[in-house]
Design a protein around this motif. Structure first.
Motif, PDB file in Angstrom:
ATOM      1  N   GLN A   1      -3.802   5.113  12.756  1.00 44.99           N
ATOM      2  CA  GLN A   1      -3.676   3.667  12.921  1.00 44.99           C
ATOM      3  C   GLN A   1      -2.465   3.126  12.157  1.00 44.99           C
ATOM      4  O   GLN A   1      -2.210   1.935  12.157  1.00 44.99           O
TER       5      GLN A   1
ATOM      6  N   SER B   1      -4.103   2.166   1.409  1.00 44.67           N
ATOM      7  CA  SER B   1      -3.501   0.896   1.824  1.00 44.67           C
ATOM      8  C   SER B   1      -4.544  -0.051   2.408  1.00 44.67           C
ATOM      9  O   SER B   1      -4.431  -1.264   2.262  1.00 44.67           O
ATOM     10  N   VAL B   2      -5.581   0.500   3.061  1.00 40.52           N
ATOM     11  CA  VAL B   2      -6.665  -0.349   3.575  1.00 40.52           C
ATOM     12  C   VAL B   2      -7.341  -1.060   2.406  1.00 40.52           C
ATOM     13  O   VAL B   2      -7.563  -2.270   2.439  1.00 40.52           O
TER      14      VAL B   2
ATOM     15  N   SER C   1      -7.402   6.791  10.010  1.00 41.98           N
ATOM     16  CA  SER C   1      -6.638   5.737   9.351  1.00 41.98           C
ATOM     17  C   SER C   1      -5.135   5.989   9.493  1.00 41.98           C
ATOM     18  O   SER C   1      -4.369   5.076   9.811  1.00 41.98           O
ATOM     19  N   GLU C   2      -4.731   7.230   9.282  1.00 42.26           N
ATOM     20  CA  GLU C   2      -3.311   7.586   9.419  1.00 42.26           C
ATOM     21  C   GLU C   2      -2.826   7.347  10.849  1.00 42.26           C
ATOM     22  O   GLU C   2      -1.711   6.870  11.056  1.00 42.26           O
TER      23      GLU C   2
ATOM     24  N   GLU D   1      -2.050   3.453   8.787  1.00 34.80           N
ATOM     25  CA  GLU D   1      -2.434   3.062   7.427  1.00 34.80           C
ATOM     26  C   GLU D   1      -3.013   4.260   6.691  1.00 34.80           C
ATOM     27  O   GLU D   1      -3.501   5.182   7.310  1.00 34.80           O
ATOM     28  N   SER D   2      -2.973   4.195   5.387  1.00 34.30           N
ATOM     29  CA  SER D   2      -3.678   5.192   4.582  1.00 34.30           C
ATOM     30  C   SER D   2      -4.972   4.550   4.096  1.00 34.30           C
ATOM     31  O   SER D   2      -5.118   3.327   4.127  1.00 34.30           O
TER      32      SER D   2
ATOM     33  N   MET E   1      -5.049  -3.725   0.979  1.00 35.43           N
ATOM     34  CA  MET E   1      -5.010  -4.936   1.815  1.00 35.43           C
ATOM     35  C   MET E   1      -6.264  -5.780   1.610  1.00 35.43           C
ATOM     36  O   MET E   1      -6.184  -7.010   1.551  1.00 35.43           O
TER      37      MET E   1
END
Length: 102
Positions: free
Chosen positions: A80, A86-87, A77-78, A82-83, A90
């Protein structure tokens, strides 16, 4: 790990496909079906809840494999940009914003 695969392998791609259809329809001047948009929002909310439960189980697991999978998922995820948090945020935002006009 099986639940993660179900979520990322079937539910999220289906949602992305539905969102693409909705965006195409709106870009061509169409109006989204409020019932369909509401169902999409519900499905996304349920997926986000499942995501949070799954992450908590992996984070708190006693076995090495589950904790390792959590760390690998977080690292991916990091990479990409994002954390994991945060996914989830969203997904919650999209679910709350989705029922436009319903």
């Amino acid at each position: 790990a099986r639940r993660m695969g179900e979520l990322t392998g079937s539910k999220m791609p289906r949602f992305a496909e539905e969102m693409s259809r909705l965006q195409l329809e709106m870009s061509m001047g169409g109006s989204p079906d409020p019932q369909k948009v509401g169902q999409m929002a519900e499905d996304l909310y349920e997926a986000e809840q499942q995501w949070q439960r799954m992450l908590a189980r992996m984070r708190l697991a006693d076995d090495f494999q589950s904790r390792e999978y959590f760390k690998v998922t977080a690292a991916w995820s990091e990479r990409q940009g994002e954390s994991l948090e945060s996914v989830g945020a969203m997904m919650r935002w999209q679910a709350s914003a989705a029922p436009l006009g319903s």
